[in-house]
Design a protein around this motif. Structure first.
Motif, PDB file in Angstrom:
ATOM      1  N   ARG A  90       0.825  -1.219   0.000  1.00 43.61           N
ATOM      2  CA  ARG A  90       0.000   0.000   0.000  1.00 43.61           C
ATOM      3  C   ARG A  90       0.856   1.264   0.000  1.00 43.61           C
ATOM      4  NH1 ARG A  90      -5.696  -0.587   1.360  1.00 43.61           N
ATOM      5  NH2 ARG A  90      -6.061  -2.791   1.552  1.00 43.61           N
ATOM      6  N   ALA A  91       1.857   1.347   0.864  1.00 47.21           N
ATOM      7  CA  ALA A  91       2.670   2.561   0.970  1.00 47.21           C
ATOM      8  C   ALA A  91       4.115   2.181   1.241  1.00 47.21           C
ATOM      9  CB  ALA A  91       2.140   3.440   2.097  1.00 47.21           C
ATOM     10  N   ARG A  92       5.043   2.857   0.563  1.00 46.28           N
ATOM     11  CA  ARG A  92       6.475   2.626   0.732  1.00 46.28           C
ATOM     12  C   ARG A  92       6.871   1.175   0.468  1.00 46.28           C
ATOM     13  NH1 ARG A  92       9.887   6.173   3.735  1.00 46.28           N
ATOM     14  NH2 ARG A  92       8.893   8.190   3.858  1.00 46.28           N
ATOM     15  N   GLY A  93       6.043   0.453  -0.254  1.00 44.01           N
ATOM     16  CA  GLY A  93       6.322  -0.947  -0.570  1.00 44.01           C
ATOM     17  C   GLY A  93       5.920  -1.903   0.536  1.00 44.01           C
ATOM     18  N   TRP A  94       5.216  -1.400   1.552  1.00 41.12           N
ATOM     19  CA  TRP A  94       4.781  -2.235   2.659  1.00 41.12           C
ATOM     20  C   TRP A  94       3.267  -2.354   2.672  1.00 41.12           C
ATOM     21  CZ3 TRP A  94       7.920   1.828   5.487  1.00 41.12           C
ATOM     22  CH2 TRP A  94       9.283   1.504   5.483  1.00 41.12           C
ATOM     23  N   CYS A  95       2.784  -3.400   3.325  1.00 36.01           N
ATOM     24  CA  CYS A  95       1.344  -3.530   3.550  1.00 36.01           C
ATOM     25  C   CYS A  95       0.953  -2.553   4.661  1.00 36.01           C
ATOM     26  CB  CYS A  95       0.994  -4.968   3.942  1.00 36.01           C
ATOM     27  SG  CYS A  95       1.714  -5.465   5.524  1.00 36.01           S
TER      28      CYS A  95
END
Length: 191
Positions: free
Chosen positions: A16-21
């Motif tokens: 979702r954001a910065r490549g993280w869930c």
């Protein structure tokens, strides 16, 4: 359709954001590390949080944690919001009398220093709050102003009418007279 996954190894959730869930992003946001796992069952008491999250470098002890909309220091404990200036007073000074509030003598809502807190009536709290806003910059004392002749006039406001209590050569005497008049008028404790 192509779906990117969380970049944390072993996590198969959607990125979702910065490549993280969402979970790992929230952990990064709160703890500074997306792989941080908060300890389970490691509940801290308010006293432990107080010791960890209070900046005692100045005369005001400022709470470094959350604040409510009005700016007062607060924390959640056992699913209830706790106002920390009230907690600090009860913890370090004693119980708060019924129908009393806790007044910040220093006018700093983030301050939790028990020496800067006092139990008083709502009316006395309002009087103290006026001190922070009142135009008494000539002396810095509530109800005392410097006259053009260099003396000190003690005053009190009763129902929006400013009354003079006398003019004095000494600032401390004028301050004492104004304080005593407020204590008698508003039934304040000696403090």
């Amino acid at each position: 359709m192509y779906m990117t996954l969380c970049s944390v190894r072993g996590c198969s959730r959607k990125s979702r954001a910065r490549g993280w869930c969402k979970l790992h992003y929230q952990r990064w946001k709160k703890w500074g590390d997306p792989e941080h796992v908060p300890p389970r069952g490691a509940k801290t008491t308010i006293a432990e949080r107080f010791a960890e999250s209070v900046d005692r470098t100045g005369s005001c002890w400022e709470w470094l944690g959350c604040h409510d909309r009005e700016g007062y220091a607060r924390t959640a404990y056992k699913k209830k919001n706790v106002l920390l200036h009230r907690w600090a007073y009860e913890h370090f000074v004693g119980p708060i009398p019924e129908d009393y509030v806790i007044d910040h003598i220093c006018h700093n809502k983030r301050c939790v220093n028990p020496q800067h807190l006092r139990a008083c009536t709502v009316q006395a709290n309002c009087q103290n709050r006026l001190r922070a806003n009142r135009d008494n910059r000539s002396t810095g004392r509530l109800g005392v102003k410097r006259t053009p002749a260099g003396r000190f006039e003690a005053t009190i406001k009763i129902k929006s009418v400013l009354s003079s209590l006398g003019t004095f050569d000494d600032l401390e005497v004028a301050t004492w007279v104004a304080l005593r008049a407020r204590q008698e008028l508003y039934d304040l404790p000696d403090a």
